[in-house]
Scaffold this motif. Structure first.
Motif, PDB file in Angstrom:
ATOM      1  N   MET A 153       0.831  -1.177   0.000  1.00 35.25           N
ATOM      2  CA  MET A 153       0.000   0.000   0.000  1.00 35.25           C
ATOM      3  C   MET A 153       0.881   1.247   0.000  1.00 35.25           C
ATOM      4  O   MET A 153       1.873   1.307   0.709  1.00 35.25           O
ATOM      5  N   SER A 154       0.475   2.235  -0.740  1.00 32.64           N
ATOM      6  CA  SER A 154       1.203   3.492  -0.799  1.00 32.64           C
ATOM      7  C   SER A 154       0.739   4.414   0.326  1.00 32.64           C
ATOM      8  O   SER A 154      -0.447   4.749   0.418  1.00 32.64           O
ATOM      9  N   SER A 155       1.670   4.825   1.201  1.00 28.48           N
ATOM     10  CA  SER A 155       1.285   5.744   2.271  1.00 28.48           C
ATOM     11  C   SER A 155       0.922   7.108   1.694  1.00 28.48           C
ATOM     12  O   SER A 155       0.095   7.824   2.261  1.00 28.48           O
ATOM     13  N   ASP A 156       1.533   7.484   0.548  1.00 21.85           N
ATOM     14  CA  ASP A 156       1.181   8.756  -0.091  1.00 21.85           C
ATOM     15  C   ASP A 156      -0.285   8.759  -0.535  1.00 21.85           C
ATOM     16  O   ASP A 156      -0.988   9.760  -0.371  1.00 21.85           O
ATOM     17  N   ALA A 157      -0.740   7.639  -1.093  1.00 16.62           N
ATOM     18  CA  ALA A 157      -2.136   7.542  -1.545  1.00 16.62           C
ATOM     19  C   ALA A 157      -3.079   7.617  -0.352  1.00 16.62           C
ATOM     20  O   ALA A 157      -4.108   8.304  -0.402  1.00 16.62           O
ATOM     21  N   ASP A 185      -2.432   9.024   2.606  1.00 13.85           N
ATOM     22  CA  ASP A 185      -2.344  10.391   3.127  1.00 13.85           C
ATOM     23  C   ASP A 185      -3.209  11.351   2.306  1.00 13.85           C
ATOM     24  O   ASP A 185      -3.904  12.206   2.870  1.00 13.85           O
TER      25      ASP A 185
END
Length: 175
Positions: A1-5, A7
């Motif tokens: 999972m992308s933490s940027d997505a 966030d």
């Protein structure tokens, strides 16, 4: 999972900001909170997530009652005070008009839209915040027509980073 997505998705919710206050004996504190929500209709419950880095979190561990103050868009100064100063070395309530609510909870006179709540549960699942589930015992005022939103507070630098953990229970109490 992308933490940027994640966030970006979480930031899009742009929650209303609150100030949570509490007291343990003569020691009182408060902090700016963006993680909060009604969490049950019947019985009524309100949940607030507090950073483990905050002085207010450590007070809340020993408190039975807290106050949830709903900030209006024009109250950025209170958000700055409660969000950027550390209660470890500053009484954030000093100099503000306050009154004692039920069980000694400090109530901010300039924020009439508020809940006084009783803590009924605490969930610590290992993250940097804990969830306090509460029962409303008093409701004051009307919600602000335009709440102060997280997006209006992005200029604030927190008094503590989310990676901090403190011991003893409160720094000022150790003095």
């Amino acid at each position: 999972m992308s933490s940027d997505a994640f966030d970006a998705l979480a930031a899009a919710t742009d929650p209303a900001m609150i100030v949570l206050t509490t007291a343990d004996g003569d020691e009182r504190g408060g902090c700016l909170v963006g993680f909060h929500s009604q969490s049950s209709i019947d019985p009524p419950r309100y949940s607030v997530w507090l950073s483990k880095a905050n002085h207010t979190y450590r007070l809340a561990l020993h408190s039975t009652h807290l106050a949830v103050h709903f900030l209006g868009a024009e109250q950025h100064d209170l958000a700055e005070r409660f969000g950027t100063l550390s209660g470890d070395d500053t009484d954030k309530l000093a100099g503000l008009a306050t009154e004692a609510g039920p069980h000694g909870v400090p109530l901010l006179a300039d924020v009439p839209a508020r809940l006084v709540v009783r803590r009924v549960a605490l969930l610590d699942e290992g993250g940097d915040h804990v969830c306090l589930t509460t029962e409303p015992v008093r409701v004051d005022g009307r919600p602000p027509a335009a709440p102060l939103r997280l997006s209006a507070c992005r200029d604030l630098d927190p008094g503590h980073g989310n990676e901090e953990r403190h011991s003893p229970p409160t720094e000022r109490a150790a003095d």
